[in-house]
Design a protein around this motif. Structure first.
Motif, PDB file in Angstrom:
ATOM      1  N   ARG A 186      29.454  33.070  43.414  1.00  0.00           N
ATOM      2  CA  ARG A 186      30.083  31.749  43.432  1.00  0.00           C
ATOM      3  C   ARG A 186      30.200  31.230  44.876  1.00  0.00           C
ATOM      4  O   ARG A 186      30.367  32.006  45.824  1.00  0.00           O
ATOM      5  N   ALA A 187      30.168  29.925  45.023  1.00  0.00           N
ATOM      6  CA  ALA A 187      30.363  29.317  46.340  1.00  0.00           C
ATOM      7  C   ALA A 187      31.836  29.342  46.733  1.00  0.00           C
ATOM      8  O   ALA A 187      32.180  29.367  47.916  1.00  0.00           O
ATOM      9  N   GLU A 188      32.721  29.329  45.729  1.00  0.00           N
ATOM     10  CA  GLU A 188      34.161  29.338  45.965  1.00  0.00           C
ATOM     11  C   GLU A 188      34.813  30.080  44.806  1.00  0.00           C
ATOM     12  O   GLU A 188      34.325  30.030  43.673  1.00  0.00           O
ATOM     13  N   VAL A 189      35.904  30.778  45.081  1.00  0.00           N
ATOM     14  CA  VAL A 189      36.551  31.601  44.062  1.00  0.00           C
ATOM     15  C   VAL A 189      37.976  31.120  43.859  1.00  0.00           C
ATOM     16  O   VAL A 189      38.693  30.850  44.827  1.00  0.00           O
ATOM     17  N   ASP A 190      38.363  30.983  42.600  1.00  0.00           N
ATOM     18  CA  ASP A 190      39.747  30.651  42.284  1.00  0.00           C
ATOM     19  C   ASP A 190      40.564  31.936  42.321  1.00  0.00           C
ATOM     20  O   ASP A 190      40.143  32.965  41.780  1.00  0.00           O
ATOM     21  N   PHE A 191      41.749  31.888  42.939  1.00  0.00           N
ATOM     22  CA  PHE A 191      42.524  33.122  43.045  1.00  0.00           C
ATOM     23  C   PHE A 191      42.885  33.684  41.675  1.00  0.00           C
ATOM     24  O   PHE A 191      43.033  34.907  41.528  1.00  0.00           O
ATOM     25  N   ALA A 192      43.020  32.833  40.698  1.00  0.00           N
ATOM     26  CA  ALA A 192      43.321  33.322  39.347  1.00  0.00           C
ATOM     27  C   ALA A 192      42.266  34.308  38.872  1.00  0.00           C
ATOM     28  O   ALA A 192      42.555  35.238  38.101  1.00  0.00           O
ATOM     29  N   ASP A 193      41.026  34.134  39.321  1.00  0.00           N
ATOM     30  CA  ASP A 193      39.951  35.046  38.928  1.00  0.00           C
ATOM     31  C   ASP A 193      39.994  36.358  39.701  1.00  0.00           C
ATOM     32  O   ASP A 193      39.252  37.295  39.378  1.00  0.00           O
ATOM     33  N   LEU A 194      40.858  36.410  40.723  1.00  0.00           N
ATOM     34  CA  LEU A 194      40.995  37.634  41.510  1.00  0.00           C
ATOM     35  C   LEU A 194      42.230  38.437  41.127  1.00  0.00           C
ATOM     36  O   LEU A 194      42.389  39.587  41.557  1.00  0.00           O
ATOM     37  N   ALA A 195      43.106  37.833  40.331  1.00  0.00           N
ATOM     38  CA  ALA A 195      44.411  38.430  40.075  1.00  0.00           C
ATOM     39  C   ALA A 195      44.314  39.844  39.500  1.00  0.00           C
ATOM     40  O   ALA A 195      45.158  40.706  39.786  1.00  0.00           O
ATOM     41  N   ASP A 196      43.305  40.110  38.669  1.00  0.00           N
ATOM     42  CA  ASP A 196      43.177  41.430  38.047  1.00  0.00           C
ATOM     43  C   ASP A 196      42.282  42.381  38.835  1.00  0.00           C
ATOM     44  O   ASP A 196      42.097  43.534  38.432  1.00  0.00           O
ATOM     45  N   GLU A 197      41.737  41.908  39.933  1.00  0.00           N
ATOM     46  CA  GLU A 197      40.871  42.762  40.749  1.00  0.00           C
ATOM     47  C   GLU A 197      41.703  43.778  41.539  1.00  0.00           C
ATOM     48  O   GLU A 197      42.809  43.472  41.988  1.00  0.00           O
ATOM     49  N   PRO A 198      41.185  44.996  41.734  1.00  0.00           N
ATOM     50  CA  PRO A 198      41.867  45.917  42.651  1.00  0.00           C
ATOM     51  C   PRO A 198      41.777  45.367  44.080  1.00  0.00           C
ATOM     52  O   PRO A 198      40.712  44.899  44.497  1.00  0.00           O
ATOM     53  N   PHE A 199      42.887  45.400  44.784  1.00  0.00           N
ATOM     54  CA  PHE A 199      42.950  44.865  46.144  1.00  0.00           C
ATOM     55  C   PHE A 199      43.131  45.992  47.150  1.00  0.00           C
ATOM     56  O   PHE A 199      43.777  47.011  46.854  1.00  0.00           O
ATOM     57  N   LEU A 200      42.570  45.806  48.320  1.00  0.00           N
ATOM     58  CA  LEU A 200      42.863  46.683  49.450  1.00  0.00           C
ATOM     59  C   LEU A 200      44.169  46.225  50.061  1.00  0.00           C
ATOM     60  O   LEU A 200      44.389  45.031  50.260  1.00  0.00           O
ATOM     61  N   ALA A 201      45.043  47.179  50.357  1.00  0.00           N
ATOM     62  CA  ALA A 201      46.385  46.839  50.836  1.00  0.00           C
ATOM     63  C   ALA A 201      46.663  47.483  52.183  1.00  0.00           C
ATOM     64  O   ALA A 201      46.170  48.580  52.486  1.00  0.00           O
ATOM     65  N   LEU A 202      47.458  46.806  52.978  1.00  0.00           N
ATOM     66  CA  LEU A 202      47.960  47.393  54.218  1.00  0.00           C
ATOM     67  C   LEU A 202      48.927  48.529  53.877  1.00  0.00           C
ATOM     68  O   LEU A 202      49.437  48.602  52.756  1.00  0.00           O
TER      69      LEU A 202
END
Length: 303
Positions: A186-202
């Motif tokens: 995608r050229a741009e991503v809606d954060f709603a589509d990232l909500a269930d993705e595993p995230f790297l955290a500090l």
């Protein structure tokens, strides 16, 4: 003659002055002490070394054989002490004229550091700058522990009331993800589509900054999935390549992790990041801190 270990530099200074003047009154005047006090200190020194150092005579005093033996050594001790005191003062002066700048990663951003340095040295030519790299576990980049005088940090800071800052850059937050990730098409991503993705955290020690880069404010109360914790740019890149998760990154830092196999995309639904130069509020009046903050404002056009 056996010296005890509690002979003070002051006692040796008194001894040498009397030995040079061979007159208690003149020596007392030179030392800015009373003659009785000086006599008392010399007697105490003689008791400590266990031998007379001066022989009192009607015309004044003369050194005894023991006093004459002690004199060159006492002079040498005083000279070494003076050198030590000068070295301490030199170190103190250097400390006052050195500004320690903390950061967790290099600010980059179009040569920001050299631009600030050049402006800083115009107004503070005698001062020196020292850069101090700090782990991502400390979101204040050394300010909280007093290891640095100013620091490049991401907002928000923990215990924000302790600090003042000037914003260096306000940049969009992008999502960094493997080039093979479905959302990379995608050229741009809606954060709603990232909500269930595993995230790297500090690391958890990063406090509110960890929450910020996990975009808790955009999750509507749903906790994030943490795929891995990262504490450096290198760890972030390796975790992305390994497919352990995605992460948000400031636009200015994107070149640090898009080295191969990783890409970034704009994200709708999250606010921009703010990168700042910060300092402890109680240090805001220090000339070097003020000068560096002003140089930073001029270099970034925030005057």
């Amino acid at each position: 003659m056996v010296m005890t270990t509690d002979v003070h530099v002051r006692d040796l200074r008194y001894f040498v002055t009397v030995a040079e003047e061979l007159h208690f009154t003149r020596a007392a005047e030179k030392l800015y002490v009373s003659q009785p006090a000086l006599s008392k200190q010399i007697r105490a020194l003689e008791r400590q070394v266990g031998v007379e150092l001066f022989r009192r005579e009607p015309q004044g005093v003369v050194l005894t054989e023991a006093g004459a033996a002690l004199l060159p050594h006492a002079r040498r001790v005083l000279a070494v002490w003076a050198e030590g005191a000068a070295a301490v003062e030199e170190a103190r002066t250097a400390q006052r004229s050195t500004l320690v700048v903390g950061m967790s990663t290099s600010p980059g951003r179009g040569g920001l550091l050299p631009a600030i340095r050049s402006r800083f040295t115009v107004t503070q030519p005698q001062a020196s700058l020292r850069l101090h790299q700090v782990s991502w576990e400390d979101p204040t980049a050394g300010l909280a522990d007093g290891d640095v005088d100013v620091a490049f940090v991401w907002l928000p800071l923990p215990d924000a009331d302790r600090y003042a800052w000037t914003v260096v850059a306000e940049e969009p937050r992008l999502v960094a993800l493997p080039e093979t990730h479905p959302l990379a098409a995608r050229a741009e991503v809606d954060f709603a589509d990232l909500a269930d993705e595993p995230f790297l955290a500090l690391p958890p020690a990063a406090g509110p900054l960890r929450d910020y880069w996990l975009a808790l404010e955009a999750r509507g109360g749903t906790p994030p999935r943490v795929g891995a914790e990262v504490a450096s740019t290198e760890e972030t890149y390796e975790a992305l390549v390994a497919g352990l998760g995605v992460c948000l990154v400031a636009a200015g830092n994107a070149p640090l992790i898009t080295l191969g196999g990783v890409t970034t995309r704009p994200v709708r639904g999250v606010g921009p990041s703010r990168y700042a130069l910060a300092w402890r509020r109680e240090d805001g009046g220090r000339p070097l801190v003020r000068a560096y903050a002003e140089a930073c404002r001029r270099a970034t056009g925030h005057t």
